[in-house]
Design an enzyme around this catalytic site. Structure first.
Site, PDB file in Angstrom:
ATOM      1  N   SER A  85       0.871  -1.198  -0.129  1.00 53.04           N
ATOM      2  CA  SER A  85      -0.007   0.002   0.149  1.00 53.04           C
ATOM      3  C   SER A  85       0.837   1.273  -0.009  1.00 53.04           C
ATOM      4  O   SER A  85       1.486   1.490  -1.140  1.00 53.04           O
ATOM      5  CB  SER A  85      -0.949  -0.178   1.282  1.00 53.04           C
ATOM      6  OG  SER A  85      -1.995   0.906   1.055  1.00 53.04           O
ATOM      7  N   LYS A 137     -23.141  16.592   4.483  1.00 49.89           N
ATOM      8  CA  LYS A 137     -22.488  17.284   5.498  1.00 49.89           C
ATOM      9  C   LYS A 137     -22.160  15.938   6.456  1.00 49.89           C
ATOM     10  O   LYS A 137     -21.289  15.580   7.245  1.00 49.89           O
ATOM     11  CB  LYS A 137     -22.798  18.103   6.306  1.00 49.89           C
ATOM     12  CG  LYS A 137     -21.939  18.717   7.541  1.00 49.89           C
ATOM     13  CD  LYS A 137     -20.566  19.005   6.968  1.00 49.89           C
ATOM     14  CE  LYS A 137     -19.567  19.236   8.094  1.00 49.89           C
ATOM     15  NZ  LYS A 137     -18.208  19.525   7.596  1.00 49.89           N
TER      16      LYS A 137
END
Length: 273
Positions: A85, A137
């Site tokens: 990764s 949000k």
């Protein structure tokens, strides 16, 4: 105190080690070390990587700094036990990469996970009143399912991050993005497989990588000293014998950590497993 001689760093090999999860502290240390390597005019750098990954932004900053330094000196990355990764991401900043045959590497991909506790909260009679400035949000809020528009937004986020990763590997290894995508599906593979895929250049130990770095700049592998740039130890660890480091009980249970976001006051994790 005046030293009797001034070290000749041009005749030495610099070494930086990246271990564990790549986060802000790692980024700060590595960037400072890279700056020192440039200032001291080391001819080459041995970058030892033993990391399962790290935050996206920190990995990208280290990669960018390595690319800039690589315009001036030779950089050889040595993949240790695991370089996956974010470990792969920063490794792409080196011109040359060596891995052990059994090194665990790869894990090129992106996944975003959230928690949905809606049914559990309903059973215990807990509900939330949300006041928000916009419809998204509270995206990935833990007390409700994702809406279709929210899924589309998050998929775009994932696809963008994935494309950045693929492009970085493609540029670093002189491969086409299409070729990288054939193995950049989140899988892990060994150093031997990485060599076959073109992710690394050679198989060997860190010692082999050290010798290779010396040869690239015309230094004698038998005589060239290695200057390891390390983070200064905290005062407490110097005064108290033994290991004074305290491990976070949260981070110790997380593997393949790549990115932290926060919505509705809860931490969520963007992984590259």
């Amino acid at each position: 105190m005046v030293w009797p001689f001034k070290p000749n760093f041009r005749k030495q090999l610099a070494r930086i080690e990246v271990t564990g999860a790549i986060a802000s502290a790692t980024r700060k240390r590595v960037l400072e070390s890279l700056k020192t390597v440039e200032e001291k005019k080391f001819p080459a750098l041995l970058l030892r990587i033993d990391s399962p990954g790290g935050t996206v932004g920190d990995s990208q900053e280290i990669y960018s700094a390595l690319k800039r330094l690589g315009e001036k000196i030779k950089i050889v990355a040595s993949f240790g036990n695991i370089s996956a990764s974010g470990g792969v991401y920063i490794g792409m900043g080196a011109q040359h990469i060596m891995a052990n045959p059994g090194t665990i590497t790869g894990s090129i991909g992106v996944i975003l996970r959230g928690n949905n506790l809606e049914r559990l909260l309903a059973k215990i009679g807990v509900s939330f009143k949300v006041i928000k400035s916009g419809p998204y949000k509270d995206i990935l809020a833990f007390d409700r399912e994702l809406t279709e528009p929210e899924q589309h937004i998050l998929q775009q986020l994932i696809d963008t991050s994935y494309s950045q990763f693929v492009q970085t590997v493609a540029e670093g290894r002189n491969l086409t993005p299409e070729t990288v995508k054939t193995f950049a599906d989140g899988r892990i593979f060994t150093g031997q497989q990485a060599l076959e895929l073109g992710v690394v250049d050679r198989l060997g130990t860190e010692e082999d990588a050290r010798r290779w770095a010396c040869e690239l700049v015309g230094l004698d592998p038998e005589k060239t000293p290695v200057y390891t740039l390390e983070e200064p130890k905290p005062l407490l660890s110097r005064l108290v014998p033994g290991n004074s480091q305290v491990k976070s009980p949260i981070l110790s249970g997380i593997d393949w950590l790549d990115f932290e976001i926060s919505t509705s006051g809860l931490p969520l994790w963007l992984y590259r497993p």
